[in-house]
Design a protein around this motif. Structure first.
Motif, PDB file in Angstrom:
ATOM      1  N   UNK A  79     -10.969   1.294  -4.780  1.00 43.95           N
ATOM      2  CA  UNK A  79     -11.140   2.691  -3.840  1.00 43.95           C
ATOM      3  C   UNK A  79     -10.686   2.695  -2.344  1.00 43.95           C
ATOM      4  N   UNK A  80     -10.370   1.525  -1.972  1.00 48.88           N
ATOM      5  CA  UNK A  80      -9.871   1.437  -0.752  1.00 48.88           C
ATOM      6  C   UNK A  80      -8.651   0.713  -0.579  1.00 48.88           C
ATOM      7  N   UNK A  81      -7.845   0.704   0.756  1.00 45.67           N
ATOM      8  CA  UNK A  81      -6.672   0.060   0.880  1.00 45.67           C
ATOM      9  C   UNK A  81      -6.823  -1.174   1.633  1.00 45.67           C
ATOM     10  N   UNK A  82      -7.687  -1.326   2.317  1.00 44.75           N
ATOM     11  CA  UNK A  82      -8.223  -2.463   3.193  1.00 44.75           C
ATOM     12  C   UNK A  82      -9.658  -2.748   3.413  1.00 44.75           C
ATOM     13  N   UNK A  83     -10.034  -4.121   3.509  1.00 45.35           N
ATOM     14  CA  UNK A  83     -11.423  -4.170   3.698  1.00 45.35           C
ATOM     15  C   UNK A  83     -11.812  -4.916   5.039  1.00 45.35           C
ATOM     16  N   UNK A  84     -12.927  -4.331   5.617  1.00 47.89           N
ATOM     17  CA  UNK A  84     -13.162  -5.250   6.830  1.00 47.89           C
ATOM     18  C   UNK A  84     -14.735  -5.702   6.607  1.00 47.89           C
ATOM     19  N   UNK A  85     -14.713  -7.233   6.826  1.00 48.21           N
ATOM     20  CA  UNK A  85     -15.889  -7.893   6.562  1.00 48.21           C
ATOM     21  C   UNK A  85     -16.335  -8.243   7.987  1.00 48.21           C
ATOM     22  N   UNK A  86     -17.471  -7.567   8.354  1.00 48.82           N
ATOM     23  CA  UNK A  86     -17.962  -7.896   9.560  1.00 48.82           C
ATOM     24  C   UNK A  86     -18.953  -9.586   9.872  1.00 48.82           C
ATOM     25  N   UNK A  87     -19.427  -9.731  10.830  1.00 47.95           N
ATOM     26  CA  UNK A  87     -19.855 -10.988  11.253  1.00 47.95           C
ATOM     27  C   UNK A  87     -21.288 -10.703  10.396  1.00 47.95           C
ATOM     28  N   UNK A  88     -21.342 -11.363   9.251  1.00 47.98           N
ATOM     29  CA  UNK A  88     -22.484 -11.275   8.313  1.00 47.98           C
ATOM     30  C   UNK A  88     -22.874 -12.506   7.370  1.00 47.98           C
TER      31      UNK A  88
ATOM     32  N   UNK B 298      -5.448  -5.755  -1.910  1.00 47.55           N
ATOM     33  CA  UNK B 298      -6.305  -5.062  -0.831  1.00 47.55           C
ATOM     34  C   UNK B 298      -6.396  -6.466   0.217  1.00 47.55           C
ATOM     35  N   UNK B 299      -6.113  -6.280   1.553  1.00 44.76           N
ATOM     36  CA  UNK B 299      -6.119  -7.379   2.331  1.00 44.76           C
ATOM     37  C   UNK B 299      -7.578  -7.236   3.061  1.00 44.76           C
ATOM     38  N   UNK B 300      -8.249  -8.483   3.408  1.00 38.89           N
ATOM     39  CA  UNK B 300      -9.568  -8.295   3.958  1.00 38.89           C
ATOM     40  C   UNK B 300      -9.430  -8.764   5.361  1.00 38.89           C
TER      41      UNK B 300
ATOM     42  N   UNK C  19      -0.625  -0.883   8.570  1.00 40.08           N
ATOM     43  CA  UNK C  19      -0.314   0.368   8.985  1.00 40.08           C
ATOM     44  C   UNK C  19      -0.505   1.549   8.031  1.00 40.08           C
ATOM     45  N   UNK C  20      -0.280   1.313   6.683  1.00 41.21           N
ATOM     46  CA  UNK C  20      -0.357   2.171   5.520  1.00 41.21           C
ATOM     47  C   UNK C  20      -1.825   2.542   4.897  1.00 41.21           C
ATOM     48  N   UNK C  21      -2.960   1.632   5.439  1.00 41.65           N
ATOM     49  CA  UNK C  21      -4.043   1.746   5.075  1.00 41.65           C
ATOM     50  C   UNK C  21      -4.744   3.025   5.321  1.00 41.65           C
ATOM     51  N   UNK C  22      -5.079   3.891   4.296  1.00 41.82           N
ATOM     52  CA  UNK C  22      -5.482   5.279   4.481  1.00 41.82           C
ATOM     53  C   UNK C  22      -6.995   5.154   4.621  1.00 41.82           C
TER      54      UNK C  22
ATOM     55  N   UNK D 245      -6.398  -4.321  12.553  1.00 42.68           N
ATOM     56  CA  UNK D 245      -6.239  -3.963  10.951  1.00 42.68           C
ATOM     57  C   UNK D 245      -5.149  -2.957  10.854  1.00 42.68           C
ATOM     58  N   UNK D 246      -5.042  -1.875  12.064  1.00 40.46           N
ATOM     59  CA  UNK D 246      -4.174  -0.861  11.683  1.00 40.46           C
ATOM     60  C   UNK D 246      -2.714  -1.407  11.998  1.00 40.46           C
ATOM     61  N   UNK D 247      -2.383  -2.286  12.731  1.00 42.09           N
ATOM     62  CA  UNK D 247      -1.336  -2.993  13.311  1.00 42.09           C
ATOM     63  C   UNK D 247      -0.875  -3.958  11.847  1.00 42.09           C
ATOM     64  N   UNK D 248      -1.697  -4.617  11.318  1.00 40.14           N
ATOM     65  CA  UNK D 248      -1.437  -5.415  10.351  1.00 40.14           C
ATOM     66  C   UNK D 248      -1.346  -4.662   8.967  1.00 40.14           C
TER      67      UNK D 248
END
Length: 332
Positions: free
Chosen positions: A219-228, A247-249, A164-167, A159-162
Motif C-alpha cells: 500500500x505504500x512507496x516507502x516505510x519509516x520505522x521509528x525508534x521503537x 519498498x525502502x525502509x 523522491x518518487x514516494x507518494x 527520506x524524500x531526498x533518497x
C-alpha cells in the motif's frame, strides 16, 4: 619497680584511647562499594549499545565494575512480568540506584522505587509524557537521565531526498511501546504539515510483523520505522518483506540500518548511554535527581547500507555518500 609498671600501664592506656583502639591490619577504613542495578527491556543492538555506554560513563567517573561499583544487570527479554520482578529485586536487595534501558523498564523501576531509590533514564523517549517526571528541566523527584529524541523532521527530509518518487509513506510502531508510538505519531504530524501522504500501521508484538509488513508493503512507496523496541527487534522480518516489494525502509536508528534498513540520521546510542552513565555517577556522588535536568542528544549521524540500496536499485546522491564517508558510517 611497681611505680614504673604502674606508670607504663597508664601510658599504654592513654595511647590506646588516643589512637582510637585497635585497627585492621591494613590500617585502612573499609569503604562501601555502591550497587547499581541496570534493567534492560530486551536484547537488541541499540539497547545493547546503550548498556555498554552506561558502563563506560560510570567508569569515566571512577566507578569500575567489580572494583569500585557492583553492577547488577538484568535483562527482561521482552517479558513485562520479568520487568516487575527484577525491579522489585533491586529494591529488596538495597541497590543504591538503578538505570533504565527502554521505557517499559523505566516505568517498572519507577513503580518499584516508590520515589526513593534514584532511577537514571538511559535514552528514554518523552519521559514527561510517559509520566516518569514532571518536566525535562525540573524532573521533581527521584528520576532523571537522558532522552534520545529522534531528529524526525530531518528523517522526513532525508527520506524524500533518497526516495523522491514516494507518494505515500507507511509508518509502523508497536502499540505497547510509548516511545515508539510517540515518535510515529509525531512523524505523522510532520508529514501532514509537509503535505506528505502517510498511513500508520501497528503491531502488538514482533509476531505480528510478517502479516502487517506484507499489507503495508502493498500500500505504500516507502516505510519509516521509528525508534521503537518492537520494530527494532523485528527489523529483519520487516525488510525481508519490503525488499521483495521493492519498498525502502528508512529507520530511526543506525543499528536498524545495519539490520537491513536503507539509511538514517541516527542519534548515537552508545554516546546516549555514556551520558546516562556519567549522570548516574554524579548522582552516586551526591547530586540530587529532583533538579538535575534531563539531557537530550538529538543530532543525527548519517548511516548508509550499500547492500540494501543495491537490492532496491537506489543510488545514493554524491553529497550523501561524501558525508557518510567523512562523518558517518557505511555498511557494505
Amino acid at each position: 619497680m611497681i611505680a614504673f609498671i604502674s606508670a607504663l600501664v597508664v601510658f599504654l592506656g592513654v595511647a590506646f584511647f588516643a589512637t582510637g583502639g585497635p585497627k585492621s591490619t591494613s590500617g585502612a577504613t573499609t569503604k562501601k562499594v555502591p550497587t547499581v542495578g541496570i534493567l534492560q527491556l530486551q536484547t537488541h543492538p541499540a539497547l545493547d549499545a546503550i548498556h555498554r555506554g552506561v558502563l563506560a560513563g560510570l567508569k569515566e567517573y571512577g566507578y569500575v565494575p567489580g572494583k569500585t561499583v557492583k553492577i547488577d544487570y538484568q535483562n527482561a527479554q521482552g517479558d513485562q512480568s520479568n520487568l516487575k520482578t527484577m525491579s522489585q529485586k533491586f529494591v529488596n536487595e538495597g541497590a543504591d540506584e538503578t538505570v533504565a534501558i527502554a521505557t517499559p523498564a523505566a516505568q517498572a523501576l519507577a513503580t518499584a522505587a516508590k520515589d526513593e531509590t534514584p532511577v537514571i533514564l538511559a535514552g528514554i523517549t518523552d519521559p514527561s509524557g510517559s509520566g516518569l517526571i514532571k518536566s525535562d528541566q525540573h524532573p521533581g523527584g527521584n528520576i532523571t537521565g537522558t532522552s534520545g529524541e529522534s531528529p524526525l523532521k530531518s528523517h522526513l527530509d532525508f527520506l524524500k531526498k533518497l526516495v523522491p518518487n514516494a507518494k505515500k509513506i507507511g509508518i509502523i510502531y508497536t502499540t505497547s511501546d510509548h516511545g515508539g508510538e510517540y515518535n510515529a505519531k509525531k512523524f505523522a504530524r510532520i508529514c501532514k504539515q509537509e503535505g506528505v501522504a502517510y498511513k500508520l500501521y501497528t503491531i502488538a508484538n514482533t509476531n505480528d510483523m510478517q502479516q502487517v509488513a506484507e499489507t503495508m508493503a502493498s500500500q505504500v512507496d516507502a516505510v519509516y520505522a521509528p525508534q521503537d523496541n518492537g520494530v527494532a527487534s523485528a527489523m529483519k522480518t520487516l525488510v525481508s518483506v519490503t525488499n521483495k516489494a521493492n519498498v525502502p525502509v528508512i529507520p530511526a536508528v543506525d543499528t536498524m540500518v545495519k539490520a537491513g534498513g536503507l539509511a538514517t540520521l541516527s542519534v548515537d546510542q552508545y554516546q546516549l548511554g555514556k551520558l546516562s552513565g556519567e549522570m548516574a555517577a554524579r548522582v552516586l556522588k551526591g547530586k540530587s535527581t529532583a533538579n538535575y535536568p534531563i539531557k537530550v542528544i538529538s543530532k543525527g549521524k548519517m548511516t548508509l547500507n550499500l547492500s540494501a540500496a543495491k537490492k532496491l536499485g537506489i543510488t545514493f546522491p554524491a553529497d550523501v555518500l561524501k558525508e557518510a564517508k567523512t562523518k558517518g558510517v557505511i555498511y557494505k
